[in-house]
Design a protein around this motif. Structure first.
Motif, PDB file in Angstrom:
ATOM      1  N   GLN A   1       0.736  -1.177  -0.022  1.00 34.62           N
ATOM      2  CA  GLN A   1       0.105   0.001  -0.116  1.00 34.62           C
ATOM      3  C   GLN A   1       0.873   1.090   0.015  1.00 34.62           C
ATOM      4  N   VAL A   2       0.472   2.192  -1.202  1.00 36.43           N
ATOM      5  CA  VAL A   2       1.358   3.239  -1.207  1.00 36.43           C
ATOM      6  C   VAL A   2       1.048   4.234  -0.238  1.00 36.43           C
ATOM      7  N   GLN A   3       1.848   5.069   0.530  1.00 38.87           N
ATOM      8  CA  GLN A   3       1.409   5.991   1.636  1.00 38.87           C
ATOM      9  C   GLN A   3       2.662   7.348   0.991  1.00 38.87           C
ATOM     10  N   LEU A   4       1.685   8.501   1.090  1.00 41.50           N
ATOM     11  CA  LEU A   4       2.364   9.873   0.825  1.00 41.50           C
ATOM     12  C   LEU A   4       2.093  10.623   2.092  1.00 41.50           C
ATOM     13  N   VAL A   5       3.285  11.016   2.617  1.00 38.96           N
ATOM     14  CA  VAL A   5       3.001  12.064   3.825  1.00 38.96           C
ATOM     15  C   VAL A   5       3.668  13.496   3.637  1.00 38.96           C
ATOM     16  N   GLU A   6       3.012  14.355   3.584  1.00 38.58           N
ATOM     17  CA  GLU A   6       3.340  15.639   3.253  1.00 38.58           C
ATOM     18  C   GLU A   6       3.710  16.351   4.835  1.00 38.58           C
ATOM     19  N   SER A   7       4.674  17.149   4.710  1.00 37.86           N
ATOM     20  CA  SER A   7       5.037  18.024   5.846  1.00 37.86           C
ATOM     21  C   SER A   7       5.563  19.348   5.310  1.00 37.86           C
ATOM     22  N   GLY A   8       5.703  20.507   6.070  1.00 38.25           N
ATOM     23  CA  GLY A   8       6.557  21.601   6.002  1.00 38.25           C
ATOM     24  C   GLY A   8       5.623  22.840   5.766  1.00 38.25           C
ATOM     25  N   GLY A   9       4.323  22.608   5.756  1.00 36.48           N
ATOM     26  CA  GLY A   9       3.325  23.845   5.518  1.00 36.48           C
ATOM     27  C   GLY A   9       3.464  24.716   6.713  1.00 36.48           C
ATOM     28  N   GLY A  10       2.834  25.902   6.533  1.00 31.31           N
ATOM     29  CA  GLY A  10       2.702  26.671   7.595  1.00 31.31           C
ATOM     30  C   GLY A  10       2.288  28.122   7.209  1.00 31.31           C
ATOM     31  N   LEU A  11       2.597  29.143   8.210  1.00 29.49           N
ATOM     32  CA  LEU A  11       2.130  30.572   7.666  1.00 29.49           C
ATOM     33  C   LEU A  11       3.327  31.332   7.662  1.00 29.49           C
ATOM     34  N   VAL A  12       3.405  32.161   6.431  1.00 28.38           N
ATOM     35  CA  VAL A  12       4.561  32.883   6.168  1.00 28.38           C
ATOM     36  C   VAL A  12       4.258  34.198   5.459  1.00 28.38           C
ATOM     37  N   GLN A  13       4.897  35.084   5.663  1.00 29.86           N
ATOM     38  CA  GLN A  13       4.708  36.248   5.018  1.00 29.86           C
ATOM     39  C   GLN A  13       5.037  36.341   3.529  1.00 29.86           C
ATOM     40  N   ALA A  14       4.380  37.240   2.680  1.00 32.45           N
ATOM     41  CA  ALA A  14       4.819  37.413   1.388  1.00 32.45           C
ATOM     42  C   ALA A  14       6.253  37.640   1.291  1.00 32.45           C
ATOM     43  N   GLY A  15       6.889  37.232   0.275  1.00 31.16           N
ATOM     44  CA  GLY A  15       8.172  37.184   0.014  1.00 31.16           C
ATOM     45  C   GLY A  15       9.057  36.248   0.675  1.00 31.16           C
ATOM     46  N   GLY A  16       8.480  35.582   1.700  1.00 30.10           N
ATOM     47  CA  GLY A  16       9.223  34.438   2.338  1.00 30.10           C
ATOM     48  C   GLY A  16       9.334  33.137   1.644  1.00 30.10           C
ATOM     49  N   SER A  17       9.911  32.007   2.483  1.00 31.71           N
ATOM     50  CA  SER A  17      10.130  30.764   1.776  1.00 31.71           C
ATOM     51  C   SER A  17       9.590  29.761   2.641  1.00 31.71           C
ATOM     52  N   LEU A  18       9.335  28.629   2.065  1.00 31.16           N
ATOM     53  CA  LEU A  18       8.907  27.245   2.953  1.00 31.16           C
ATOM     54  C   LEU A  18       9.440  26.108   2.176  1.00 31.16           C
ATOM     55  N   ARG A  19       9.775  24.985   2.674  1.00 29.94           N
ATOM     56  CA  ARG A  19      10.277  23.879   1.896  1.00 29.94           C
ATOM     57  C   ARG A  19       9.260  22.720   2.366  1.00 29.94           C
ATOM     58  N   LEU A  20       8.398  22.518   1.190  1.00 29.20           N
ATOM     59  CA  LEU A  20       7.567  21.071   1.471  1.00 29.20           C
ATOM     60  C   LEU A  20       8.301  19.973   1.258  1.00 29.20           C
ATOM     61  N   SER A  21       7.918  18.796   2.245  1.00 31.30           N
ATOM     62  CA  SER A  21       8.471  17.419   2.011  1.00 31.30           C
ATOM     63  C   SER A  21       7.489  16.325   1.811  1.00 31.30           C
ATOM     64  N   CYS A  22       7.611  15.454   0.999  1.00 36.86           N
ATOM     65  CA  CYS A  22       6.860  14.146   0.940  1.00 36.86           C
ATOM     66  C   CYS A  22       7.571  12.924   0.975  1.00 36.86           C
ATOM     67  N   VAL A  23       7.147  12.175   2.037  1.00 35.63           N
ATOM     68  CA  VAL A  23       7.988  10.868   2.298  1.00 35.63           C
ATOM     69  C   VAL A  23       7.038   9.811   1.497  1.00 35.63           C
ATOM     70  N   ALA A  24       7.577   9.225   0.610  1.00 42.19           N
ATOM     71  CA  ALA A  24       6.744   7.935   0.003  1.00 42.19           C
ATOM     72  C   ALA A  24       7.067   6.504   0.468  1.00 42.19           C
ATOM     73  N   SER A  25       6.260   5.736   0.763  1.00 36.15           N
ATOM     74  CA  SER A  25       6.571   4.335   1.127  1.00 36.15           C
ATOM     75  C   SER A  25       5.538   3.546   0.498  1.00 36.15           C
ATOM     76  N   GLY A  26       5.912   2.205   0.807  1.00 37.35           N
ATOM     77  CA  GLY A  26       5.104   1.119   0.223  1.00 37.35           C
ATOM     78  C   GLY A  26       5.408   0.421  -0.941  1.00 37.35           C
ATOM     79  N   ARG A  27       6.396   0.771  -1.724  1.00 39.71           N
ATOM     80  CA  ARG A  27       6.644  -0.112  -2.950  1.00 39.71           C
ATOM     81  C   ARG A  27       8.151   0.492  -3.279  1.00 39.71           C
ATOM     82  N   THR A  28       8.712   0.057  -4.269  1.00 40.09           N
ATOM     83  CA  THR A  28      10.056   0.455  -4.826  1.00 40.09           C
ATOM     84  C   THR A  28       9.597   1.456  -6.208  1.00 40.09           C
ATOM     85  N   PHE A  29      10.236   2.356  -5.910  1.00 45.29           N
ATOM     86  CA  PHE A  29       9.812   3.756  -6.930  1.00 45.29           C
ATOM     87  C   PHE A  29      11.055   3.731  -7.891  1.00 45.29           C
TER      88      PHE A  29
END
Length: 123
Positions: A1-29
Motif C-alpha cells: 500500500q503506497v503512502q504519501l505523507v506531506e509536511s512543511g506547510g505553515g504561515l509565512v509572510q509574502a516574500g518568504g520561503s517554505l520547503r515542503l517534503s513528501c515521504v513515499a513508502s509502500g513499494r519500490t519507486f
C-alpha cells in the motif's frame, strides 16, 4: 500500500520561503513520477510541479516557475518543493501525488495522493 505523507506547510509572510517534503513508502519507486498540486478554497486542484523518480525530468507550472523548485532524494524516498518569494495567491492546501508512469500535469492521471499540508501566505 503506497503512502504519501506531506509536511512543511505553515504561515509565512509574502516574500518568504517554505520547503515542503513528501515521504513515499509502500513499494519500490523506479519509473514513477512525483507531483505537487495545490487547491485553494473554491478552486479546482491545480498542478504545481513534477519530477520523475529517476530525476531526469522536471516541470513547473508557469505560475511558479522561477520561484518554486522540485527535487527528490532517492535515499530517503522523499520529494521536496522549495518555495521562494511566496505570494498571497500561493495560499492553498498542497498535495503530493504519485503517478505510476511518465511525467504529466493532469490531476486525473495520478494514482496516489497524500492528505495535504496547508500553506498560508499573508500580505
Amino acid at each position: 500500500q503506497v503512502q504519501l505523507v506531506e509536511s512543511g506547510g505553515g504561515l509565512v509572510q509574502a516574500g518568504g520561503s517554505l520547503r515542503l517534503s513528501c515521504v513515499a513508502s509502500g513499494r519500490t519507486f523506479l519509473y514513477d513520477t512525483m507531483g505537487w498540486f495545490r487547491q485553494a478554497p473554491g478552486k479546482e486542484r491545480e498542478f504545481v510541479a513534477a519530477i520523475t523518480w529517476s530525476g531526469d525530468s522536471t516541470y513547473e507550472a508557469d505560475s511558479v516557475k522561477g520561484r518554486f523548485t522540485i527535487s527528490r532524494d532517492i535515499t530517503k524516498n522523499t520529494v521536496y518543493l522549495q518555495m521562494n518569494n511566496l505570494k498571497p495567491e500561493d495560499t492553498a492546501v498542497y498535495y503530493c501525488a504519485l503517478r505510476m508512469g511518465e511525467l504529466t500535469t493532469l490531476t486525473s492521471t495520478y494514482d496516489y495522493w497524500g492528505h495535504g499540508t496547508q500553506v498560508t501566505v499573508s500580505s
